[in-house]
Scaffold this motif. Structure first.
Motif, PDB file in Angstrom:
ATOM      1  N   TYR A   1      86.654 -34.366 -18.297  1.00  0.00           N
ATOM      2  CA  TYR A   1      87.290 -35.687 -18.326  1.00  0.00           C
ATOM      3  C   TYR A   1      88.728 -35.597 -17.821  1.00  0.00           C
ATOM      4  CZ  TYR A   1      84.159 -39.128 -20.463  1.00  0.00           C
ATOM      5  OH  TYR A   1      83.161 -40.049 -20.681  1.00  0.00           O
ATOM      6  N   GLY A   2      89.413 -34.515 -18.154  1.00  0.00           N
ATOM      7  CA  GLY A   2      90.765 -34.326 -17.653  1.00  0.00           C
ATOM      8  C   GLY A   2      90.803 -34.224 -16.141  1.00  0.00           C
TER       9      GLY A   2
ATOM     10  N   ALA B   1      92.569 -36.959 -13.682  1.00  0.00           N
ATOM     11  CA  ALA B   1      93.626 -36.511 -12.767  1.00  0.00           C
ATOM     12  C   ALA B   1      93.272 -36.860 -11.328  1.00  0.00           C
ATOM     13  CB  ALA B   1      93.841 -35.006 -12.914  1.00  0.00           C
ATOM     14  N   LEU B   2      92.013 -36.642 -10.945  1.00  0.00           N
ATOM     15  CA  LEU B   2      91.573 -36.995  -9.600  1.00  0.00           C
ATOM     16  C   LEU B   2      91.690 -38.498  -9.379  1.00  0.00           C
ATOM     17  CD1 LEU B   2      90.310 -36.116  -6.905  1.00  0.00           C
ATOM     18  CD2 LEU B   2      88.059 -36.434  -7.965  1.00  0.00           C
ATOM     19  N   THR B   3      91.415 -39.281 -10.412  1.00  0.00           N
ATOM     20  CA  THR B   3      91.524 -40.735 -10.304  1.00  0.00           C
ATOM     21  C   THR B   3      92.958 -41.163 -10.018  1.00  0.00           C
ATOM     22  OG1 THR B   3      89.675 -41.023 -11.840  1.00  0.00           O
ATOM     23  CG2 THR B   3      91.095 -42.923 -11.477  1.00  0.00           C
TER      24      THR B   3
ATOM     25  N   ALA C   1      84.987 -46.315 -12.202  1.00  0.00           N
ATOM     26  CA  ALA C   1      84.098 -45.398 -12.921  1.00  0.00           C
ATOM     27  C   ALA C   1      84.800 -44.832 -14.157  1.00  0.00           C
ATOM     28  CB  ALA C   1      83.645 -44.268 -12.001  1.00  0.00           C
ATOM     29  N   LEU C   2      86.077 -44.501 -14.004  1.00  0.00           N
ATOM     30  CA  LEU C   2      86.829 -43.953 -15.137  1.00  0.00           C
ATOM     31  C   LEU C   2      86.955 -44.976 -16.255  1.00  0.00           C
ATOM     32  CD1 LEU C   2      88.473 -41.472 -16.136  1.00  0.00           C
ATOM     33  CD2 LEU C   2      90.508 -42.632 -15.266  1.00  0.00           C
TER      34      LEU C   2
ATOM     35  N   LEU D   1      88.022 -38.794 -24.893  1.00  0.00           N
ATOM     36  CA  LEU D   1      89.171 -39.677 -24.696  1.00  0.00           C
ATOM     37  C   LEU D   1      90.483 -38.895 -24.663  1.00  0.00           C
ATOM     38  CD1 LEU D   1      88.048 -42.594 -27.035  1.00  0.00           C
ATOM     39  CD2 LEU D   1      88.152 -42.642 -24.528  1.00  0.00           C
ATOM     40  N   SER D   2      90.569 -37.855 -25.489  1.00  0.00           N
ATOM     41  CA  SER D   2      91.769 -37.012 -25.477  1.00  0.00           C
ATOM     42  C   SER D   2      91.927 -36.322 -24.127  1.00  0.00           C
ATOM     43  CB  SER D   2      91.687 -35.962 -26.593  1.00  0.00           C
ATOM     44  OG  SER D   2      91.640 -36.578 -27.865  1.00  0.00           O
ATOM     45  N   GLY D   3      90.836 -35.759 -23.605  1.00  0.00           N
ATOM     46  CA  GLY D   3      90.884 -35.110 -22.304  1.00  0.00           C
ATOM     47  C   GLY D   3      91.240 -36.078 -21.199  1.00  0.00           C
ATOM     48  N   LEU D   4      90.734 -37.295 -21.303  1.00  0.00           N
ATOM     49  CA  LEU D   4      91.014 -38.324 -20.306  1.00  0.00           C
ATOM     50  C   LEU D   4      92.502 -38.634 -20.231  1.00  0.00           C
ATOM     51  CD1 LEU D   4      88.956 -41.540 -19.740  1.00  0.00           C
ATOM     52  CD2 LEU D   4      91.422 -41.715 -20.037  1.00  0.00           C
TER      53      LEU D   4
END
Length: 207
Positions: free
Chosen positions: A127-128, A132-134, A154-155, A178-181
């Motif tokens: 998710y991180g 980050a890519l987003t 999508a994110l 959610l934390s990783g996001l």
């Protein structure tokens, strides 16, 4: 400039290989259960077994869990490598993985009234990478269950799903996701700002 990886030097590919080998270890009779117990993350053992903040990432509950995570990591991870570099991919992946476990430990009960149990899987770290890519390529076209959409949409879709399902009994650590996001969003924004600053400085230097 980002260091360009190949299939032989890509850290995403190395992580995929390690996760696959780890799943094999989990299935070895007489060893698998011991292996899982040693390396899975348990919030109640955070301070006595700190290595599990990293090792849990390489464990998965089965072939489909591994397959889905590794497919996502392959596409998003290699894309992030080409845009930010191998070192940044590793930094985001492991920072998001570690903070996903910490967020899962300390946010589940006070915010969502969930008692966190043992956890395995690379989802929080991925998710991180996804987030980050987003930040770097928000309009990148992807397919979610064969439906084309921009990466930023999508994110939002996946974040909304995790938020709505956080109190469900599906045995998925949604608070870790959610934390990783949020870790990925923060680190992706920092990389984006740094890249833009470097571009501006090179442009100004030409005058």
């Amino acid at each position: 400039m980002a260091d360009k990886g190949s299939i032989f030097t890509s850290p995403s590919i190395v992580i995929i290989i390690l996760c696959t080998l780890s799943l094999f270890m989990e299935t070895v009779p007489g060893i698998g259960s011991i292996y899982i117990n040693i390396f899975q993350f348990d919030p109640h053992s955070l301070f006595t077994r700190p290595w599990t903040l990293i090792t849990y990432i390489f464990l998965h509950t089965g072939l489909w869990h591994l397959f889905f995570n590794m497919v996502v990591l392959y596409f998003f991870g290699t894309a992030l490598e080409s845009r930010a570099g191998n070192k940044q991919l590793l930094a985001i992946f492991f920072t998001a993985g570690i903070l996903s476990a910490i967020g899962y430990t300390f946010l589940s009960r006070p915010i969502f009234d969930i008692s966190p149990g043992p956890m395995i899987g690379a989802s929080g770290a991925i998710y991180g990478v996804f987030a980050a890519l987003t930040m770097l390529e928000p309009d990148l076209r992807v397919y979610v269950y064969f439906i084309p959409m921009r990466l930023k949409h999508a994110l939002v879709l996946f974040a909304l799903f995790d938020f709505l399902m956080v109190n469900s009994s599906d045995m998925i650590a949604h608070t870790a996701h959610l934390s990783g996001l949020f870790v990925g969003l923060y680190m992706g924004l920092r990389i984006k700002n740094l890249q833009e600053k470097n571009i501006k400085s090179r442009y100004i230097g030409r005058w």
